[in-house]
Design a protein around this motif. Structure first.
Motif, PDB file in Angstrom:
ATOM      1  N   LYS A  74      34.385  30.400  44.215  1.00  0.00           N
ATOM      2  CA  LYS A  74      33.749  31.528  45.404  1.00  0.00           C
ATOM      3  C   LYS A  74      34.792  32.365  45.739  1.00  0.00           C
ATOM      4  CE  LYS A  74      31.421  27.765  48.075  1.00  0.00           C
ATOM      5  NZ  LYS A  74      31.424  27.309  47.572  1.00  0.00           N
ATOM      6  N   PRO A  75      35.803  32.915  45.035  1.00  0.00           N
ATOM      7  CA  PRO A  75      36.230  34.064  44.496  1.00  0.00           C
ATOM      8  C   PRO A  75      36.158  35.489  45.542  1.00  0.00           C
ATOM      9  CG  PRO A  75      35.630  34.414  42.505  1.00  0.00           C
ATOM     10  CD  PRO A  75      34.883  32.926  43.351  1.00  0.00           C
ATOM     11  N   ASP A  76      36.433  36.288  46.385  1.00  0.00           N
ATOM     12  CA  ASP A  76      36.844  37.371  46.668  1.00  0.00           C
ATOM     13  C   ASP A  76      36.225  38.476  45.415  1.00  0.00           C
ATOM     14  OD1 ASP A  76      36.811  36.909  49.395  1.00  0.00           O
ATOM     15  OD2 ASP A  76      38.674  35.913  48.816  1.00  0.00           O
ATOM     16  N   GLY A  99      27.380  38.499  44.424  1.00  0.00           N
ATOM     17  CA  GLY A  99      27.697  39.393  45.625  1.00  0.00           C
ATOM     18  C   GLY A  99      29.577  39.428  45.311  1.00  0.00           C
ATOM     19  N   ILE A 100      30.156  39.232  44.367  1.00  0.00           N
ATOM     20  CA  ILE A 100      30.998  38.869  43.834  1.00  0.00           C
ATOM     21  C   ILE A 100      31.496  40.608  43.059  1.00  0.00           C
ATOM     22  CG2 ILE A 100      33.771  37.903  42.541  1.00  0.00           C
ATOM     23  CD1 ILE A 100      31.718  35.250  43.062  1.00  0.00           C
ATOM     24  N   LYS A 101      32.905  41.324  44.079  1.00  0.00           N
ATOM     25  CA  LYS A 101      33.140  42.464  43.707  1.00  0.00           C
ATOM     26  C   LYS A 101      34.157  41.651  41.378  1.00  0.00           C
ATOM     27  CE  LYS A 101      33.189  45.546  45.953  1.00  0.00           C
ATOM     28  NZ  LYS A 101      33.978  45.860  47.133  1.00  0.00           N
ATOM     29  N   LEU A 102      33.553  42.757  40.325  1.00  0.00           N
ATOM     30  CA  LEU A 102      34.128  42.526  39.301  1.00  0.00           C
ATOM     31  C   LEU A 102      35.026  43.557  37.968  1.00  0.00           C
ATOM     32  CD1 LEU A 102      33.702  40.627  36.459  1.00  0.00           C
ATOM     33  CD2 LEU A 102      32.114  42.047  36.197  1.00  0.00           C
ATOM     34  N   ILE A 103      36.111  43.254  38.425  1.00  0.00           N
ATOM     35  CA  ILE A 103      36.841  43.811  37.684  1.00  0.00           C
ATOM     36  C   ILE A 103      37.443  43.754  36.234  1.00  0.00           C
ATOM     37  CG2 ILE A 103      39.299  45.286  37.553  1.00  0.00           C
ATOM     38  CD1 ILE A 103      39.088  44.755  40.736  1.00  0.00           C
ATOM     39  N   ASP A 184      27.904  46.995  34.637  1.00  0.00           N
ATOM     40  CA  ASP A 184      28.255  47.874  34.778  1.00  0.00           C
ATOM     41  C   ASP A 184      29.033  46.124  36.279  1.00  0.00           C
ATOM     42  OD1 ASP A 184      28.424  48.891  37.256  1.00  0.00           O
ATOM     43  OD2 ASP A 184      26.168  48.220  38.281  1.00  0.00           O
ATOM     44  N   ALA A 185      30.214  47.003  36.047  1.00  0.00           N
ATOM     45  CA  ALA A 185      31.757  45.954  36.650  1.00  0.00           C
ATOM     46  C   ALA A 185      31.694  47.513  37.980  1.00  0.00           C
ATOM     47  CB  ALA A 185      32.260  46.603  36.051  1.00  0.00           C
ATOM     48  N   ASP A 186      32.521  46.834  38.971  1.00  0.00           N
ATOM     49  CA  ASP A 186      32.292  47.384  40.114  1.00  0.00           C
ATOM     50  C   ASP A 186      33.876  48.525  39.772  1.00  0.00           C
ATOM     51  OD1 ASP A 186      31.207  46.590  42.913  1.00  0.00           O
ATOM     52  OD2 ASP A 186      31.870  44.597  41.453  1.00  0.00           O
ATOM     53  N   LEU A 187      35.053  48.243  39.151  1.00  0.00           N
ATOM     54  CA  LEU A 187      36.223  48.928  38.504  1.00  0.00           C
ATOM     55  C   LEU A 187      36.519  48.850  37.019  1.00  0.00           C
ATOM     56  CD1 LEU A 187      37.822  50.645  39.429  1.00  0.00           C
ATOM     57  CD2 LEU A 187      39.513  48.692  40.162  1.00  0.00           C
ATOM     58  N   ILE A 188      36.635  49.929  37.009  1.00  0.00           N
ATOM     59  CA  ILE A 188      37.261  49.464  34.732  1.00  0.00           C
ATOM     60  C   ILE A 188      38.880  50.021  35.618  1.00  0.00           C
ATOM     61  CG2 ILE A 188      37.386  50.466  32.883  1.00  0.00           C
ATOM     62  CD1 ILE A 188      34.168  50.750  33.858  1.00  0.00           C
ATOM     63  N   LEU A 189      39.776  49.551  34.914  1.00  0.00           N
ATOM     64  CA  LEU A 189      41.208  49.763  34.796  1.00  0.00           C
ATOM     65  C   LEU A 189      41.245  50.223  32.789  1.00  0.00           C
ATOM     66  CD1 LEU A 189      42.790  47.431  37.817  1.00  0.00           C
ATOM     67  CD2 LEU A 189      41.545  49.992  37.785  1.00  0.00           C
ATOM     68  N   LYS A 406      42.532  45.761  44.952  1.00  0.00           N
ATOM     69  CA  LYS A 406      42.982  45.985  46.669  1.00  0.00           C
ATOM     70  C   LYS A 406      42.100  46.724  47.331  1.00  0.00           C
ATOM     71  CE  LYS A 406      46.888  45.478  49.058  1.00  0.00           C
ATOM     72  NZ  LYS A 406      48.568  45.828  49.064  1.00  0.00           N
ATOM     73  N   GLU A 407      42.228  47.570  46.850  1.00  0.00           N
ATOM     74  CA  GLU A 407      41.020  48.595  47.177  1.00  0.00           C
ATOM     75  C   GLU A 407      39.571  48.676  46.821  1.00  0.00           C
ATOM     76  OE1 GLU A 407      40.491  53.895  46.639  1.00  0.00           O
ATOM     77  OE2 GLU A 407      42.491  52.871  46.336  1.00  0.00           O
ATOM     78  N   CYS A 408      39.442  48.153  45.682  1.00  0.00           N
ATOM     79  CA  CYS A 408      37.826  47.650  44.860  1.00  0.00           C
ATOM     80  C   CYS A 408      37.871  46.211  45.982  1.00  0.00           C
ATOM     81  CB  CYS A 408      38.214  47.222  43.931  1.00  0.00           C
ATOM     82  SG  CYS A 408      36.515  46.755  43.361  1.00  0.00           S
ATOM     83  N   VAL A 409      38.582  45.770  46.181  1.00  0.00           N
ATOM     84  CA  VAL A 409      38.292  44.496  47.160  1.00  0.00           C
ATOM     85  C   VAL A 409      38.122  44.725  48.368  1.00  0.00           C
ATOM     86  CG1 VAL A 409      38.674  41.955  48.356  1.00  0.00           C
ATOM     87  CG2 VAL A 409      39.570  42.645  46.101  1.00  0.00           C
ATOM     88  N   ASN A 410      38.072  45.341  49.560  1.00  0.00           N
ATOM     89  CA  ASN A 410      38.480  45.928  50.743  1.00  0.00           C
ATOM     90  C   ASN A 410      36.682  47.063  50.671  1.00  0.00           C
ATOM     91  OD1 ASN A 410      40.515  44.287  51.348  1.00  0.00           O
ATOM     92  ND2 ASN A 410      42.360  45.842  50.784  1.00  0.00           N
ATOM     93  N   SER A 411      36.872  47.793  49.924  1.00  0.00           N
ATOM     94  CA  SER A 411      35.888  48.625  50.036  1.00  0.00           C
ATOM     95  C   SER A 411      34.532  47.923  50.160  1.00  0.00           C
ATOM     96  CB  SER A 411      35.694  49.522  48.696  1.00  0.00           C
ATOM     97  OG  SER A 411      35.188  48.894  47.547  1.00  0.00           O
TER      98      SER A 411
END
Length: 411
Positions: A74-76, A99-103, A184-189, A406-411
């Motif tokens: 159950k990760p954030d 509904g989990i954020k993926l980076i 479709d990831a939420d963030l690509i670094l 952090k910004e991605c998780v909190n958005s």
């Protein structure tokens, strides 16, 4: 506290996560790495701590399904190092469903935009001529994970699309795919501005999801202590007056691009020239390359080959660095070390991943020997290149990555 789940396909990539782990913990994250090493017979240890990071093989959970692991943990947020393979598609599907954020954090410099067509063509040829690679236990387990990730009503359509894509254009569907909903990831670094251009302009990934953060390994290496040359040479078993050339292995053998014999012949040609100059050869092996497979050759030819090496000091104290297209070439450029890329014989087929005014592409063994002793006079070119790619020696890349997460998780 937020929980971040790192997922990788093998344990050997743990350093990509351990270098970030302390900073995540400082920022109130709990962390865990789950890998699928047991899919390829590498999961002997089901649970362990490595440099303070809890590491588990998927078999710890008594399942072959990454979906079950994610449901248990159950990760954030989930952080992965690839965003192209079928297993990555499964993770994207699961995250969207739950509904989990993926980076996605890239773990190497990518190919240049200009070389994509050539690289894809070579990959397609390699995959089609080595079709036995497809019929491995790991790939069947990955397929099961992919089917498990699909919505019940869309399994047939998605499966048909995937199989059709692999047959028609294997590299474009497996290793260098264009953007679609299953990627479709939420963030690509990414490491560099050139990588961002590749993902956005060539592969079609949304520009607003891509951030350039730099290379955390470069930041880590820059901040390791500099050792006096004679002490470094003593530590690796050399005499204090020895000079050497550092060869950064591109993974040509473990990547099935060259056979062992082809690589050995290439290394012998290099050895012939550096031996004339009185230099020794050190090889930094690719993380996926098994040292034991080559020990006989290395010992017979007086080559020092290492898996784990003091990158900073091995680069600084070398006479030159040899590599074809590896990400680790960037490390050499940061320390303004001369880089030579052989382009004769079999190596002529390899793509050029860096500008020709940045590293020395050499087309004969005769010119190779000359290049080894020539002065390195491209300081300004290197400085401008690093700046254009967003690589700044003074930027704390690790902190930058954690801030973006952090910004991605909190958005």
């Amino acid at each position: 506290m937020k929980k971040i789940l790192f997922i990788d396909n093998w344990k050997k990539g743990y350093k990509n996560f351990t270098r970030l782990n302390d900073e995540f913990i400082k920022n109130q994250f709990t962390t865990i790495l789950v890998h699928t090493g047991s899919f390829t017979g590498e999961g002997d240890v089901k649970e362990e701590f490595i440099d303070g990071l809890l590491v588990r093989d998927i078999s710890f959970y008594k399942t072959i399904l990454i979906k079950k692991v994610i449901e248990v943990e159950k990760p954030d947020v989930i952080l992965i190092l690839n965003l192209s393979f079928i297993f990555d598609r499964a993770i994207v599907n699961i995250c969207k469903k739950i509904g989990i954020k993926l980076i996605f954090l890239a773990h190497g410099k990518l190919v240049s935009v200009e070389s994509v067509a050539e690289v894809k063509s070579n990959l397609n040829k390699d995959i089609r001529t080595n079709i036995s690679r497809v019929f491995r236990k790991k790939n069947f387990l990955v397929l099961i994970n992919y089917f498990s990730s699909l919505k019940t009503g869309g399994k047939f359509i998605s499966s048909f699309k995937m199989i059709k894509g692999i047959v028609a254009n294997p590299s474009g569907y497996l290793t260098m795919p264009n953007y679609d909903k299953e990627l479709d990831a939420d963030l690509i670094l990414l490491y560099t501005n050139e990588d961002k251009r590749l993902y956005n302009e060539r592969f079609g990934f949304p520009k607003d999801k891509i951030k350039v953060v730099g290379n955390p390994e470069i930041f880590e290496i820059i901040n390791t202590p500099t050792q006096v040359k004679n002490l470094f040479l003593r530590d690796i078993g050399f005499n204090e007056n020895d000079n050497y050339v550092l060869y950064l292995d591109d993974g040509l053998v473990c990547g099935n691009i060259w056979t062992k014999e082809e690589w050995y012949n290439h290394l012998k040609e290099i050895l012939n020239e550096i031996n004339i100059l009185g230099y020794k050869l050190i090889i930094k092996l690719h993380p996926r390359e098994d040292l034991n497979n080559h020990l006989k050759f290395f010992n017979e030819n007086n080559i020092l080959a290492l898996k784990n090496i003091d990158f900073k000091n091995s680069i600084i104290h070398s006479e030159a660095v040899i590599s074809h297209y590896s990400t680790t070439i960037l490390f050499s450029l940061v320390f303004n070390k001369k880089v030579i890329s052989p382009k004769w014989g079999k190596s002529l087929e390899l793509h050029e991943n860096y500008p020709s005014n940045l590293i020395n592409y050499i087309y004969s063994t005769h010119d190779f020997k000359i290049a080894l002793v020539e002065d390195n006079n491209n300081d300004l070119v290197v400085k401008n290149y690093l700046k254009s790619q967003g690589i700044n020696k003074d930027t704390n890349t690790i902190t930058k990555i954690i801030d973006e997460v952090k910004e991605c998780v909190n958005s």
